[in-house]
Design an enzyme around this catalytic site. Structure first.
Site, PDB file in Angstrom:
ATOM      1  N   PHE A   1       0.834  -1.206   0.000  1.00 53.35           N
ATOM      2  CA  PHE A   1       0.000   0.000   0.000  1.00 53.35           C
ATOM      3  C   PHE A   1       0.867   1.254   0.000  1.00 53.35           C
ATOM      4  O   PHE A   1       0.344   2.354   0.091  1.00 53.35           O
ATOM      5  CB  PHE A   1      -0.977  -0.030   1.177  1.00 53.35           C
ATOM      6  CG  PHE A   1      -1.934  -1.215   1.124  1.00 53.35           C
ATOM      7  CD1 PHE A   1      -2.294  -1.761  -0.097  1.00 53.35           C
ATOM      8  CD2 PHE A   1      -2.446  -1.773   2.276  1.00 53.35           C
ATOM      9  CE1 PHE A   1      -3.158  -2.854  -0.166  1.00 53.35           C
ATOM     10  CE2 PHE A   1      -3.315  -2.866   2.222  1.00 53.35           C
ATOM     11  CZ  PHE A   1      -3.673  -3.404   0.997  1.00 53.35           C
ATOM     12  N   LYS A   2       2.167   1.066  -0.077  1.00 51.45           N
ATOM     13  CA  LYS A   2       3.124   2.193  -0.093  1.00 51.45           C
ATOM     14  C   LYS A   2       2.629   3.291   0.836  1.00 51.45           C
ATOM     15  O   LYS A   2       2.422   4.445   0.443  1.00 51.45           O
ATOM     16  CB  LYS A   2       3.328   2.718  -1.509  1.00 51.45           C
ATOM     17  CG  LYS A   2       4.000   1.692  -2.405  1.00 51.45           C
ATOM     18  CD  LYS A   2       4.519   2.263  -3.685  1.00 51.45           C
ATOM     19  CE  LYS A   2       5.051   1.163  -4.583  1.00 51.45           C
ATOM     20  NZ  LYS A   2       3.980   0.234  -5.044  1.00 51.45           N
TER      21      LYS A   2
ATOM     22  N   ALA B   1       2.185   6.188   3.102  1.00 54.27           N
ATOM     23  CA  ALA B   1       2.941   7.447   3.203  1.00 54.27           C
ATOM     24  C   ALA B   1       2.058   8.453   3.907  1.00 54.27           C
ATOM     25  O   ALA B   1       1.283   9.171   3.270  1.00 54.27           O
ATOM     26  CB  ALA B   1       3.324   7.941   1.811  1.00 54.27           C
TER      27      ALA B   1
ATOM     28  N   ILE C   1       0.999  10.457   8.117  1.00 53.87           N
ATOM     29  CA  ILE C   1       1.410  10.800   9.479  1.00 53.87           C
ATOM     30  C   ILE C   1       1.400   9.523  10.325  1.00 53.87           C
ATOM     31  O   ILE C   1       0.730   8.543   9.974  1.00 53.87           O
ATOM     32  CB  ILE C   1       0.482  11.858  10.107  1.00 53.87           C
ATOM     33  CG1 ILE C   1      -0.971  11.336  10.158  1.00 53.87           C
ATOM     34  CG2 ILE C   1       0.568  13.178   9.352  1.00 53.87           C
ATOM     35  CD1 ILE C   1      -1.893  12.169  11.034  1.00 53.87           C
TER      36      ILE C   1
ATOM     37  N   THR D   1      -1.996   7.648  11.150  1.00 50.17           N
ATOM     38  CA  THR D   1      -2.648   6.986  10.011  1.00 50.17           C
ATOM     39  C   THR D   1      -1.857   5.753   9.586  1.00 50.17           C
ATOM     40  O   THR D   1      -2.442   4.711   9.258  1.00 50.17           O
ATOM     41  CB  THR D   1      -2.788   7.998   8.847  1.00 50.17           C
ATOM     42  OG1 THR D   1      -3.377   9.195   9.353  1.00 50.17           O
ATOM     43  CG2 THR D   1      -3.643   7.446   7.735  1.00 50.17           C
TER      44      THR D   1
END
Ligand code: 3DU
Length: 215
Positions: free
Chosen positions: A61-62, A64, A66, A69
């Site tokens: 899901f790469k 990226a 904070i 999350t």
């Protein structure tokens, strides 16, 4: 994650039943299956649970985002049985550490360094070594490095010691499995060359055979 053939299937087939049939067919020749947004968006996240019953699942899901999350996404993947989750390293040390903590040793966290497509040279290549060092500091278990540029796999290997390297870009993107493994990859990630083939099992077997000749 086992290391028998060195082949990871990138299952970007969007028909859920076809996807499951391909995995069952090629399973003797793969160590894991990597799933990405195309399949999860068409089949739903239950696909992680279903595939985990057949083989190890890497959730690409790469991630990226904070830290909070990142934590929520990684925890969800782990609760569904994922063996690994791929995250971006450019988000920084707090997000990387959140991923490692959320995995809690139950799944590997794999950090992207340099991406395999031509655009990967624009930004990711320039910071790949820094991202690899950050991943090591934060406790990542493995790294993504490009089979399309084997010399870059060697550069990442020099930084990360015996942590794992998974290399996408074999086949459809022009990279070779044996060159990637010789450069220091533990696994190659292969998608279209296998799942779009007339005989996916035969292609998976031939890649596994090719890898065996260089280890
Ligand atoms: O090009 P293929 O069809 O073999 O698929 C490669 C897979 O690996 C695909 O899911 C893609 O999203 C993923 N990937 C890369 O290709 C390159 C990267 O740097 C990272 C992931």
């Amino acid at each position: 994650m086992k290391r028998e053939t060195g082949v990871v299937l990138a299952l970007d087939e969007t028909d859920p039943e076809k996807a499951l049939a391909i995995v069952r067919d090629v399973s003797p020749y793969i160590d894991a299956v990597k799933i990405n947004w195309p399949l999860v968006l068409s089949a739903g996240p239950d696909m992680i649970n279903r595939l985990s019953e057949v083989t190890d699942v890497i959730c690409d899901f790469k991630v990226a985002d904070i830290p909070n999350t990142v934590r929520l996404i990684v925890e969800n993947c782990v609760s569904r049985g994922a063996a690994a989750v791929i995250v971006h390293a450019f988000t920084g040390d707090d997000s990387m550490r959140a991923a490692v903590e959320a995995a809690g040793g139950k799944a590997m966290i794999i950090a992207v360094t340099e991406m395999s497509h031509p655009g990967g040279k624009m930004f990711t290549a320039k910071h790949a070594e820094e991202m690899a060092r950050l991943g090591v500091e934060c406790g990542a278990d493995g790294f993504i490095a490009p089979a399309t540029r084997p010399e870059r796999i060697a550069a990442i290997r020099a930084i990360i010691g015996d942590r794992k390297i998974l290399s996408p870009g074999v086949g459809a993107q022009g990279g070779s499995a044996s060159s990637a493994i010789k450069a220091g990859a533990d696994y190659v990630i292969v998608g279209r060359a296998i799942y779009k083939a007339d005989d996916p099992k035969a292609v998976a077997k031939s890649i596994a055979d090719e890898i065996r000749t260089v280890i």
